[in-house]
Design an enzyme around this catalytic site. Structure first.
Site, short mmCIF file in Angstrom:
data_model
loop_
_atom_site.label_atom_id
_atom_site.label_comp_id
_atom_site.label_asym_id
_atom_site.label_seq_id
_atom_site.Cartn_x
_atom_site.Cartn_y
_atom_site.Cartn_z
CB CYS A 1 11.80 22.99 36.46
SG CYS A 1 11.87 24.26 35.21
NE ARG B 1 13.74 25.64 26.40
CZ ARG B 1 13.62 26.70 27.18
NH1 ARG B 1 13.33 27.88 26.65
NH2 ARG B 1 13.77 26.61 28.48
CD GLN C 1 16.73 27.89 31.12
OE1 GLN C 1 16.56 26.76 31.59
NE2 GLN C 1 15.74 28.64 30.71
CG ASP D 1 17.00 26.95 35.27
OD1 ASP D 1 16.37 27.86 35.81
OD2 ASP D 1 16.46 26.01 34.67
CG HIS E 1 14.59 25.52 39.99
ND1 HIS E 1 15.35 24.67 39.23
CD2 HIS E 1 13.66 26.04 39.16
CE1 HIS E 1 14.87 24.66 38.00
NE2 HIS E 1 13.85 25.48 37.93
CE LYS F 1 6.36 36.00 31.61
NZ LYS F 1 7.00 35.54 30.41
CG HIS G 1 10.86 28.12 37.64
ND1 HIS G 1 11.16 26.83 37.29
CD2 HIS G 1 9.58 28.10 38.07
CE1 HIS G 1 10.10 26.07 37.50
NE2 HIS G 1 9.13 26.82 37.97
#
Ligand code: ZN
Ligand code: ZN
Length: 640
Positions: free
Chosen positions: A331, A360, A378, A380, A382, A462, A508
């Site tokens: 992000c 991570r 990921q 991902d 946005h 979420k 996200h």
């Protein structure tokens, strides 16, 4: 008298003090027999609980998820009693439920090993046969603390609750355990269980604390369901992606990088097939794609809030006198790209995707093949939009997610919506707008969902997508999160219709979550028998002898020209050996060719999982195979 409202809306008058059990009897004998607990005004309670005022009541049975959990948790108590009767020195810590079962953490010097499971189970059967009632006794917090003064674990459990009333449950035979409840009415309601495993677990997961023994069990409403579950576990063992990954030469791990996957050439073909498909769907839904650096200045992570909330899971490095972090999420990088120029409401919604490589740090004990790794990609994205666009965007993400999941044969999903937690940022108004937008989007798509009250992130509500694979295992894959924090932290703006600067809404979202994990899930879901569009090798051409090698090469050339991934076994092995080898690679089609096929321009097709073989013209085979790839078919039969 109290007026009871039942789940179907009907009402019933009962005398004050009538227990939930008596109410169930009043409704019907079948329900009374099946009843395991009750929900009074939304709160789960024992069946023996008296009802003292008007209330909405639901009788819970093992057909309800809550009923199943109560049964499994009650089984944990029964196991605890059995263990304490065999090892009187055992100290009980806590025994929650987990998916399909339960565990109990126990402090005991002597090690409990799998060889002990049978005698624990035998003792458990004695307890369930006795069919003693679970009896609740309650006292004040101070009384309970005095009673358990010598038991540090139970004392700790009490200090972790804020309840002034502390309850204990006994099985009527001397065994008693501190617990909030509820439980089954009696031990005999537990009929089908098995102890599964034992593992070490630190008290509260804290490595500075004592290592306890965690004993896992599973419990089901019937023996039949228990056996079906055990069979699924056997099947899962056979499908273990770590074993298949090695057999099919897809990926490996090395102690040089614990938790970091090495993807092999065959694995990369599967990977790229998923990426190509993923990109084509994102293109269709008007996403742009970016790539941001994996190492970024530490200051950025202070600004994003990761330093305060996520530092323990991050990797750091330094050079040129400055500190940097390896990104755990994409992000902040996405925000920096956004900030490189000005934005107008006219560009919104702006959907920006990134296949971002994130790191991570996971504890070494929790790593598990591709399912739990320290470095992953990921999928991902946005979405930057205005508040009024939220609903339409959520609908778009849901549609995109379903399109992707169903291409992999996942049709069994469930969705959970998590709402405002106690600790949160942003006004109640924006929380309401966005939570309602999520609800409206789900309603619009006629999707049923479960609400997790107060379980949202501090920065926004979420939706999580869970899918079930063919072994009925549930996986959380996708997530859609609204964020009111990051656009502010990064001073993101857009110029609105009225020419004023406003902060955009940031959504996200990830669909597959981690590519690595998803590849692992696919391998197990398909048991290594990947559909043709994902197969690293779609076809193997097997000449029956050296004499047919030239024709085999011609066939291979034709297949390759048609963009089929075709291998050719020109070794001097016997044809049976070639077939066996190709079979172990689990590829969809084998084409056996000899002089007869060469003469007629045909191939003898052997289909994975099918004993029959069939001779067809090369061109026809190519057409069929290409169609199956284009349509992402799972079935391989030539006639379909
Ligand atoms: Zn309990
Ligand atoms: Zn994000």
């Amino acid at each position: 008298m109290a007026q009871i409202t039942l789940p179907d809306g009907s009402t019933l008058e009962i005398a004050d003090g009538t227990t939930a059990k008596q109410l169930a009897e009043k409704i019907g004998p079948a329900l009374a027999r099946a009843a395991v607990a009750a929900k009074i005004n939304g709160q789960l309670v024992d069946l023996s609980t008296p009802i003292t005022a008007d209330a909405a009541v639901q009788i819970i049975t093992l057909a309800d998820t809550e009923g199943l959990e109560i049964m499994r948790h009650s089984c944990a108590h029964i196991m605890a009693e059995a263990i304490c009767s065999i090892w009187p020195k055992a100290k009980l810590v806590y025994g929650p439920t987990v998916e399909d079962g339960f565990y109990y953490d126990i402090d005991l010097e002597e090690s409990i090993c799998p060889a002990d499971f049978e005698r624990i189970e035998k003792k458990m059967y004695e307890i369930t046969k006795a069919d003693n009632p679970f009896t609740r006794k309650q006292m004040s917090r101070s009384e309970a603390l005095a009673k358990l003064a010598s038991d540090k674990y139970k004392t700790d459990n009490i200090t972790r609750t804020d309840s002034e009333i502390i309850s204990f449950y006994s099985h009527g035979d001397g065994f008693e355990d501190l617990c909030r409840g509820p439980h089954l009415p009696s031990t005999g309601k537990v009929t089908a269980f098995k102890i599964m495993s034992v593992a070490g677990a630190y008290w509260h997961g804290d490595p500075t604390q004592k290592m306890l023994q965690r004993i896992y069990g599973t419990a089901w409403p019937t023996k039949k369901e228990l056996n079906a579950h055990l069979q699924r576990l056997e099947e899962a063992k056979k499908r273990d992606h770590r074993v298949l990954g090695k057999q099919l030469d897809l990926f490996s791990f090395n102690e040089a990088g614990p938790g970091f996957a090495f993807i092999h050439p065959r694995g990369m073909i599967v990977w790229n097939a998923i990426v190509d498909f993923w990109r084509s769907v994102h293109d269709k839904y008007d996403y742009q794609e970016i790539k941001t650096p994996i190492i970024l200045n530490e200051q950025l992570w202070h600004k994003s809030g990761h330093w305060d909330n996520y530092k323990e899971n991050m990797y750091f490095t330094s050079f040129d006198g400055a500190s940097y972090a390896i990104k755990p999420m994409n992000c902040p990088g996405g925000c920096l790209v956004y900030k490189t120029r000005q934005h107008s409401y006219r560009e919104f919604p702006m959907r920006v995707a990134e296949l971002g490589l994130v790191h991570r740090h996971e504890a070494s004990g929790v790593m598990h093949g591709l399912f739990r790794v320290r470095q992953f990609t990921q999928d991902d994205a946005h979405i930057f939009c205005t508040p009024v666009q939220i609903k339409a965007e959520i609908i778009g993400v849901i549609e995109l997610a379903f399109e992707i999941y169903s291409a992999f044969g996942f049709e069994d999903f469930h969705i959970e919506l998590s709402t405002k937690p106690i600790k949160h940022i942003g006004s109640d108004e924006i929380w309401d707008i966005s939570t309602n937008a999520l609800k409206d989007a789900l309603k619009h798509k006629e999707i049923e969902y479960k609400i997790n009250e107060g379980d949202g992130a501090f920065y926004g509500p979420k939706i999580d997508f869970h899918i079930r694979d063919c072994l009925k295992r549930s996986w959380q894959l996708g997530t859609i999160q609204l964020d009111f924090s990051m656009p502010q932290r990064f001073n993101l703006f857009y110029t609105d219709k009225d020419n004023t600067e406003k902060t955009p809404v940031m959504i996200h979202r990830a669909i597959l979550g981690s590519f690595e994990r998803f590849v692992g899930i696919l391998i197990e879901h398909y048991g290594g028998n990947l559909p043709i569009w994902l197969s690293p090798e779609q076809v193997a051409i097997l000449p029956i002898s050296e004499k047919s090698n030239d024709y085999a090469k011609i066939v291979q050339e034709k297949l390759k020209n048609a963009q089929l991934r075709a291998g050719c076994d020109l070794s001097d092995e016997k044809i049976d050996v070639k077939i066996a080898k190709a079979y172990s690679r689990k590829l969809p089609y084998m084409l056996v060719v000899g002089p007869k096929e060469a003469q007629s321009n045909t191939v003898n097709v052997r289909i994975r999982g099918d004993k029959e073989n069939k001779t067809v013209e090369i061109e026809k085979f190519v057409t069929i195979a290409k169609l199956k790839i284009a349509e992402k078919k799972v079935g391989l039969a030539l006639e379909d």
